[in-house]
Write a protein that holds these residues in place. Structure first.
Motif, PDB file in Angstrom:
ATOM      1  N   SER A 729       0.831  -1.211   0.000  1.00  0.00           N
ATOM      2  CA  SER A 729       0.000   0.000   0.000  1.00  0.00           C
ATOM      3  C   SER A 729       0.865   1.259   0.000  1.00  0.00           C
ATOM      4  CB  SER A 729      -0.911  -0.014   1.225  1.00  0.00           C
ATOM      5  OG  SER A 729      -0.147  -0.005   2.424  1.00  0.00           O
ATOM      6  N   LYS A 733       0.787   4.169  -2.735  1.00  0.00           N
ATOM      7  CA  LYS A 733       0.638   5.590  -2.418  1.00  0.00           C
ATOM      8  C   LYS A 733       1.806   6.405  -2.964  1.00  0.00           C
ATOM      9  CE  LYS A 733      -3.170   5.112  -0.060  1.00  0.00           C
ATOM     10  NZ  LYS A 733      -4.445   5.664  -0.564  1.00  0.00           N
ATOM     11  N   GLU A 734       3.001   5.862  -2.849  1.00  0.00           N
ATOM     12  CA  GLU A 734       4.153   6.575  -3.403  1.00  0.00           C
ATOM     13  C   GLU A 734       4.022   6.736  -4.911  1.00  0.00           C
ATOM     14  OE1 GLU A 734       7.537   4.409  -2.198  1.00  0.00           O
ATOM     15  OE2 GLU A 734       7.570   5.210  -0.142  1.00  0.00           O
ATOM     16  N   GLN A 736       1.199   6.875  -6.595  1.00  0.00           N
ATOM     17  CA  GLN A 736       0.197   7.913  -6.831  1.00  0.00           C
ATOM     18  C   GLN A 736       0.768   9.305  -6.569  1.00  0.00           C
ATOM     19  OE1 GLN A 736      -3.146   6.929  -4.426  1.00  0.00           O
ATOM     20  NE2 GLN A 736      -3.599   4.999  -5.508  1.00  0.00           N
ATOM     21  N   LEU A 737       1.584   9.423  -5.509  1.00  0.00           N
ATOM     22  CA  LEU A 737       2.178  10.707  -5.194  1.00  0.00           C
ATOM     23  C   LEU A 737       3.127  11.174  -6.294  1.00  0.00           C
ATOM     24  CD1 LEU A 737       2.431  12.954  -3.094  1.00  0.00           C
ATOM     25  CD2 LEU A 737       4.264  11.644  -2.016  1.00  0.00           C
TER      26      LEU A 737
END
Length: 942
Positions: A729, A733-734, A736-737
């Motif tokens: 996860s 998230k990384e 997406q960032l």
């Protein structure tokens, strides 16, 4: 006749190698007769042939057929009566000659004796050396020799079987002889193969089956079907060592005879398989170098390909021992894989490893057993079947005791699927095991099975009944009845059904009865020595010899009480009712005096030691009617006449009852041990009990520790899964960032570019407005100054793009319309000349706004050129404020529309009709611009 007499006078060994065949023949016959007359194998007749075994080589390969026949007969007699030493010494000199010269012979007697000699060589020792001598003959160039050798091998395996004779060396030669050009050789090879199939069944096929032609395979399959109907084969001829073992077997009792008779039947089926026939192969060096890298990959296809590559390597009948710790750990880890294809392939690899290593895989059982049992929660049938086969293969490499702990633990699993799979595995273990479980293991399994009977699932309840029925089949109904107490009749009937249908290999045999010496009842054994031996006998050995050995008691306790009893019995002259008198010398037992001999023993200078016999046991038994009859007076002399110590001085009276009280508390120990030995035995028993208790406590602690270890393993596994999930996860998230950051940077770049473009347009608009103001002030007196002034001052009235007021925009629109109308009037009046010359002189006399020549006009000097940057600046500002990214397209379309309108305004016209058309066109362009501006305002408000 004279020559024959001279030959007979020669030594036997000289005549054995004589040039004349008749002399050799006579020597062979004489030796055979001498061998038959010998009393044992150590007779001197065998000595010359044992010391020089090369003599037999010429005898079995004699050039004369008649002499060869007698030589073969002499060899058979030598082997039959000479023993093992002569056979071992001579076989390396004779077997090759027998196969090449004797077996292919045209004389039936030579052929039969040659085959008998080979069988005798095997009978006296072992089959291996004989088969090794025969195998090189299969490469002989003469077809009939090869065929004879194959026929001899067929006879050897038919008589001694494939358990006594190793078939592996011969199986390797079968493809070669099946490809022989001679049909007789191929026929004998077929017979040999069928004989192998009788013993080995399909286990022999991996050795050579793939190298045969399809037609040969079909022919053999038809012959195999006939061999199946014949039943299991039996060894027809025994080795001398087997004969000796069979002869020694009856000494052990009838039960052992029955076991020996039953043993071959149990071992005939399924004893030899492909593992026993195959050669071990080293697979560790064949494992792919990237196996460990691919098995740990994050891509399931790479993990599956790694397992498939390992499967191709381990798919052999027998695997050589090696270090498989790392491989088994990787395969155990694959049991937790999310992809079922990887799990299935890994389970198949474990199955092949366990089958190829057999007992060598037992040390890896703890690594793979629990992960496989845990994965039984998988509901897909193909995965469950692969896991079940892997468990069965692992069990075959171990035993039930080693797997009992894991099985009982997973029978209590919270997942019903795991519980059901473990239960089925336990049933298969009970069916295939050859060792009867211990009582403790049976109690554990019965307890777990009873818990399964109370489950809500029908499959689990039936499984529990099947487990109990299979256990009952192993230990018997009588031993199982105590475990079934408390169950209702329905469940008992269900267990009974599974008991009748179960097939097991291990059966608990009842314990043999006690020895025959302990079996007879004690009554007759007590009376025997009393009736035949006197009380005061000096030689107890003779008495003991007449008594059964089971009645020999400990002498120490029995030697103390009888003298007191005898003294009391002699001093108290109370007659016994019934006429029976106690035997003082034998400890006060009640005897039958009428059966004693009057002349039993001579007088003794001192009182004899009493015979050690458990007389107190006689006191407990009631006297028989014969013992109660009155006894006749006994004749005999004691010491010095009728004295109390002599035989005649003993009274026939019954002793006082109080005299018997000391004897019952002192019964002799039945085990024949002294007090010290009994005390030591009790100490050892106490120590044994303590050790058993400590062992039970240690087992309990071990089970607790193992359960704690398993819980910690489960917690560790869950933590690892949570950690893996969190890492995934975080990576998502990384990602997406990073994407959002890249989008933000792209938007920033677009925003900067649009801002720079807007600044440039503002500067251009300001510059244009300054130029127009300057031009308007410089030419105030031109005829068209009102129109020009109105058109030029329109940007100052509406404020350009710096004012967002609606009224000012409307006024700007009106000013633009008036500017367009003035331009159209000037077109009608002046035409092209006016547009090209007069307008430029009025608006922009500066030569910077002209582009090459008098006829050309710049876009900046025309009204359309003026309106273009103004509208473009406003539209770009509106679009930039609303966040439109297609500003370039709008700008280009706006420019195209402006240029179209300017070209329409600049189009030459003649007359009033042309002026009206120009006016209409200008009005249309103006309405289009107004509609676009309104649309941009609506978009900005929304």
């Amino acid at each position: 006749m004279g020559d024959e007499e001279d030959f007979s006078s020669l030594p036997l060994t000289d005549r054995w190698v004589h040039k004349v065949w008749k002399v050799r023949k006579a020597a062979y016959e004489e030796a055979a007769q001498a061998f038959e007359k010998t009393p044992d194998e150590y007779d001197p007749a065998f000595r010359p042939f044992v010391q020089d075994p090369s003599l037999w080589k010429g005898a079995v390969a004699d050039s004369n057929v008649a002499a060869q026949q007698e030589g073969m007969a002499a060899l058979c007699a030598f082997l039959k009566f000479g023993g093992r030493e002569g056979a071992v010494r001579s076989r390396q000199h004779t077997i090759t000659s027998i196969v090449e010269k004797g077996l292919p012979s045209t004389r039936p007697a030579i052929k039969a004796n040659s085959l008998e000699a080979l069988l005798l060589y095997i009978e006296l020792d072992v089959p291996g050396p004989v088969i090794e001598e025969i195998l090189p003959v299969l490469s002989n160039k003469v077809p009939k020799v090869v065929a004879a050798a194959l026929a001899a091998l067929t006879a050897i395996f038919h008589n001694y079987g494939c358990k006594t004779a190793d078939p592996k060396p011969v199986l390797k030669f079968l493809p070669k002889v099946f490809g022989h050009a001679d049909k007789n050789v191929r026929a004998e090879a077929t017979n040999l193969t069928v004989e192998f199939y009788r013993w080995l069944r399909d286990a022999m096929k991996p050795m050579f089956w793939g190298e045969l032609k399809p037609t040969q395979q079909n022919d053999l399959e038809q012959l195999f079907e006939k061999a199946k109907s014949e039943g299991a084969p039996k060894q027809e001829r025994l080795l001398r060592s087997q004969q000796a073992a069979q002869a020694a077997a009856p000494a052990g009792g009838g039960d052992e005879d029955e076991e020996m008779a039953d043993a071959p039947e149990d071992e005939d089926v399924g004893e030899i398989d492909a593992f026993d026939l195959a050669e071990p192969q080293d697979i560790i060096s064949k494992v792919p170098k990237d196996f460990f890298e691919n098995i740990a990959s994050s891509k399931w296809k790479e993990r599956k390909e790694a397992c498939e590559a390992l499967y191709a390597v381990v798919n052999v009948p027998r695997i050589k021992e090696g270090d498989f710790n790392e491989i088994t750990r990787c395969l155990a880890k694959c049991m937790k894989d999310a992809n079922i294809a990887v799990v299935t392939q890994a389970a198949q690899c474990i199955e092949l490893l366990a089958k190829g290593l057999r007992r060598g895989f037992a040390k890896y059982r703890s690594t793979v057993m629990q992960p496989i049992l845990e994965r039984l929660k998988e509901k897909k049938q193909s995965v469950a079947d692969a896991l079940g086969l892997a468990l069965d293969a692992v069990f075959l490499s171990t035993d039930l005791t080693e797997n009992m702990e894991d099985i009982t633990e997973f029978l209590k699993h919270k997942n019903p699927q795991v519980k059901e799979g473990t239960m089925k595995f336990l049933v298969r273990c009970l069916r295939t095991t050859k060792d009867v479980p211990s009582k403790q293991e049976i109690a554990t399994m019965v307890e777990c099975a009873k818990k399964l009977l109370a489950e809500s699932s029908e499959a689990l309840r039936s499984g529990g009944a099947e487990v109990l029925g299979t256990i009952m089949k192993i230990i018997g109904e009588r031993a199982m009845n105590p475990h079934l107490e408390g169950l209702d009749d329905i469940r008992k009937n269900k267990i009974k059904e599974f008991y009748e249908a179960a097939e097991v290999k291990a059966k608990d045999k009842p314990k043999p009865p006690p020895p025959a010496a302990r079996a007879p009842p004690p009554g007759p054994a007590k009376k025997g020595p009393v009736k035949k031996a006197p009380a005061g006998a000096k030689k107890p050995a003779g008495f003991g010899a007449a008594a059964p050995p089971a009645q020999t008691p400990t002498p120490a306790p029995a030697a103390a009480a009888p003298p007191r009893m005898g003294g009391l019995g002699n001093k108290i002259g109370v007659p016994k009712p019934g006429g029976a008198a106690p035997s003082g010398g034998l400890g006060g037992g009640i005897k039958a005096p009428q059966k004693r001999s009057a002349f039993a023993a001579p007088p003794s200078p001192r009182r004899a030691e009493p015979e050690p016999e458990p007389e107190p046991m006689d006191l407990d038994d009631p006297p028989s009617p014969e013992e109660q009859r009155p006894a006749p007076p006994r004749m005999g002399l004691g010491r010095g006449g009728l004295q109390p110590g002599g035989l005649a001085g003993r009274s026939l009276a019954k002793p006082v009852p109080m005299d018997y009280t000391p004897t019952p508390p002192m019964p002799p120990p039945p085990s024949g041990l002294s007090h010290i030995e009994r005390a030591e035995l009790e100490e050892l028993r106490d120590a044994n009990d303590r050790l058993l208790k400590q062992l039970e406590d240690a087992r309990h602690d071990r089970s607790k520790l193992l359960s704690e270890i398993q819980e910690l393993k489960n917690q560790n596994a869950s933590l690892i899964e949570d950690h893996t999930r969190d890492v995934l996860s975080i990576k998502a998230k990384e990602t997406q960032l990073v994407r959002a950051r890249s989008d933000f940077e792209a938007a920033e770049q677009t925003n900067d570019r649009l801002r720079r473009e807007l600044d440039r347009l503002k500067r251009a608009l300001s510059h244009t407005e300054d130029q127009l103001r300057h031009a308007n002030r410089a030419r105030p007196g031109s005829p068209s100054s009102p129109h020009i002034g109105l058109g030029v001052m329109s940007p100052t009235h509406d404020g350009g793009i710096y004012n967002d007021n609606g009224y000012q925009q409307q006024s700007a629109n009106r000013n633009r319309m008036s500017f367009a109308s003035s331009m159209s009037e000037e077109k009608e009046n002046g035409g092209d000349g006016m547009m090209s010359g007069g307008f430029h002189q009025k608006v922009s006399p500066d030569p910077r706004y002209h582009q090459g020549g008098s006829g050309g006009s710049s876009g900046r000097g025309t009204p359309a050129g003026f309106r273009q940057p103004v509208e473009e600046a406003r539209s770009s500002e509106s679009l930039a404020s609303m966040g439109f990214g297609s500003y370039g397209a709008e700008r280009s379309s706006s420019r195209t529309g402006m240029r179209t309108g300017a070209s329409r305004l600049q189009a030459p016209s003649s007359g009033t009709a042309g002026g009206m058309e120009s006016w209409k066109r200008a009005a249309e362009v103006t309405s289009q611009l107004k509609a676009r501006i309104e649309q941009m305002k609506v978009c900005r408000r929304s």
